[in-house]
Design a protein around this motif. Structure first.
Motif, short mmCIF file in Angstrom:
data_model
loop_
_atom_site.label_atom_id
_atom_site.label_comp_id
_atom_site.label_asym_id
_atom_site.label_seq_id
_atom_site.Cartn_x
_atom_site.Cartn_y
_atom_site.Cartn_z
N MET A 108 34.03 35.56 45.33
CA MET A 108 34.36 34.86 44.10
C MET A 108 34.92 35.85 43.10
N GLN A 109 35.98 35.47 42.46
CA GLN A 109 36.59 36.29 41.42
C GLN A 109 36.56 35.49 40.12
N LEU A 110 35.81 36.00 39.14
CA LEU A 110 35.64 35.32 37.87
C LEU A 110 36.41 36.05 36.78
N GLY A 111 37.22 35.30 36.04
CA GLY A 111 37.94 35.85 34.91
C GLY A 111 37.36 35.32 33.62
N ILE A 112 37.18 36.20 32.65
CA ILE A 112 36.66 35.80 31.34
C ILE A 112 37.62 36.30 30.27
N VAL A 113 38.11 35.38 29.46
CA VAL A 113 38.99 35.70 28.34
C VAL A 113 38.18 35.48 27.06
N VAL A 114 38.11 36.50 26.24
CA VAL A 114 37.34 36.40 25.00
C VAL A 114 38.30 36.44 23.81
N ILE A 115 38.30 35.35 23.05
CA ILE A 115 39.17 35.26 21.88
C ILE A 115 38.37 35.22 20.57
N ASP A 116 37.04 35.16 20.68
CA ASP A 116 36.20 35.04 19.49
C ASP A 116 34.93 35.88 19.68
N ASP A 117 34.73 36.84 18.81
CA ASP A 117 33.59 37.74 18.94
C ASP A 117 32.25 37.03 18.76
N ARG A 118 32.24 35.83 18.18
CA ARG A 118 30.99 35.08 18.05
C ARG A 118 30.43 34.66 19.40
N CYS A 119 31.26 34.70 20.43
CA CYS A 119 30.83 34.31 21.78
C CYS A 119 30.41 35.51 22.62
N GLN A 151 49.92 40.17 26.87
CA GLN A 151 49.58 38.90 27.50
C GLN A 151 49.87 38.92 29.01
N TYR A 152 50.60 39.91 29.48
CA TYR A 152 50.77 40.03 30.93
C TYR A 152 49.42 40.23 31.60
N GLN A 153 48.54 41.03 30.99
CA GLN A 153 47.22 41.27 31.56
C GLN A 153 46.41 39.97 31.59
N ASN A 154 46.59 39.13 30.58
CA ASN A 154 45.94 37.83 30.56
C ASN A 154 46.45 36.97 31.72
N ALA A 155 47.76 36.94 31.88
CA ALA A 155 48.36 36.16 32.97
C ALA A 155 47.92 36.68 34.33
N GLU A 156 47.82 37.99 34.45
CA GLU A 156 47.37 38.60 35.70
C GLU A 156 45.91 38.20 36.00
N LEU A 157 45.07 38.20 34.98
CA LEU A 157 43.68 37.78 35.15
C LEU A 157 43.63 36.35 35.68
N VAL A 158 44.38 35.46 35.06
CA VAL A 158 44.38 34.06 35.48
C VAL A 158 44.88 33.94 36.92
N HIS A 159 45.94 34.64 37.24
CA HIS A 159 46.51 34.56 38.58
C HIS A 159 45.56 35.09 39.66
N ASN A 160 44.79 36.12 39.34
CA ASN A 160 43.93 36.77 40.33
C ASN A 160 42.48 36.29 40.33
N SER A 161 42.16 35.28 39.54
CA SER A 161 40.79 34.79 39.46
C SER A 161 40.66 33.41 40.10
N ASP A 162 39.51 33.18 40.72
CA ASP A 162 39.24 31.85 41.27
C ASP A 162 38.90 30.86 40.14
N HIS A 163 38.18 31.36 39.15
CA HIS A 163 37.81 30.55 37.98
C HIS A 163 37.98 31.40 36.73
N VAL A 164 38.37 30.76 35.64
CA VAL A 164 38.57 31.46 34.36
C VAL A 164 37.81 30.70 33.28
N LEU A 165 37.05 31.44 32.50
CA LEU A 165 36.36 30.90 31.33
C LEU A 165 36.94 31.53 30.09
N VAL A 166 37.11 30.74 29.06
CA VAL A 166 37.67 31.24 27.80
C VAL A 166 36.63 31.01 26.71
N PHE A 167 36.33 32.07 25.97
CA PHE A 167 35.37 32.01 24.87
C PHE A 167 36.06 32.34 23.57
#
Length: 103
Positions: free
Chosen positions: A1-12, A87-103
Motif C-alpha cells: 500500500m502506498q499512502l499519500g498525504i497532502v497537508v494544506i492546513d497546519d491545524r490538521c 506542484q509537480y511533487q504534488n502531482a507525483e505523489l498523487v500519481h504514485n499513491s494508491d490512496h491520497v488524503l488531503v488535510f
C-alpha cells in the motif's frame, strides 16, 4: 500500500502526523507533500522527528515556503530530508499513491 498525504492546513497536523505514523507501523510506503499553511509543520517538533526518521518521502512547495518565510518558515538544515519543489511533487505523489488524503 502506498499512502499519500497532502497537508494544506497546519491545524490538521495531529491528524496528518498520526496517519503517517500508523501507516508506517503497518509497513506502508508513505509520501507527504506540504503546501500553503501546511508548511508550518516544518516547525512542529513531532513532524520534524518523522523527517529525521527518514521512513517517508517528504516534499514541499517552494512558493509556500517563500510566502511564509516572514513567519519563520524555512527548510534550513532539512535540505537532505525534504524535496523543495512545486506542484509537480504534488502531482507525483498523487500519481504514485494508491490512496491520497488531503488535510
Amino acid at each position: 500500500m502506498q499512502l499519500g498525504i497532502v497537508v494544506i492546513d497546519d491545524r490538521c497536523a495531529p491528524h496528518a502526523v498520526g496517519l503517517l505514523k500508523a501507516a508506517q507501523a503497518r509497513g506502508w510506503e508513505t509520501r507527504c507533500f506540504l503546501t500553503d499553511r501546511g508548511v508550518f509543520l516544518l516547525n512542529d517538533p513531532v513532524f520534524r522527528r518523522l523527517l529525521d526518521e527518514g521512513k517517508s518521502h517528504f516534499s514541499t512547495c517552494e512558493l509556500s515556503i517563500e510566502r511564509y518565510a516572514h513567519e519563520g518558515i524555512s527548510v534550513e538544515g532539512m535540505e537532505d530530508k525534504i524535496i523543495v519543489g512545486g506542484q509537480y511533487q504534488n502531482a507525483e505523489l498523487v500519481h504514485n499513491s494508491d490512496h491520497v488524503l488531503v488535510f
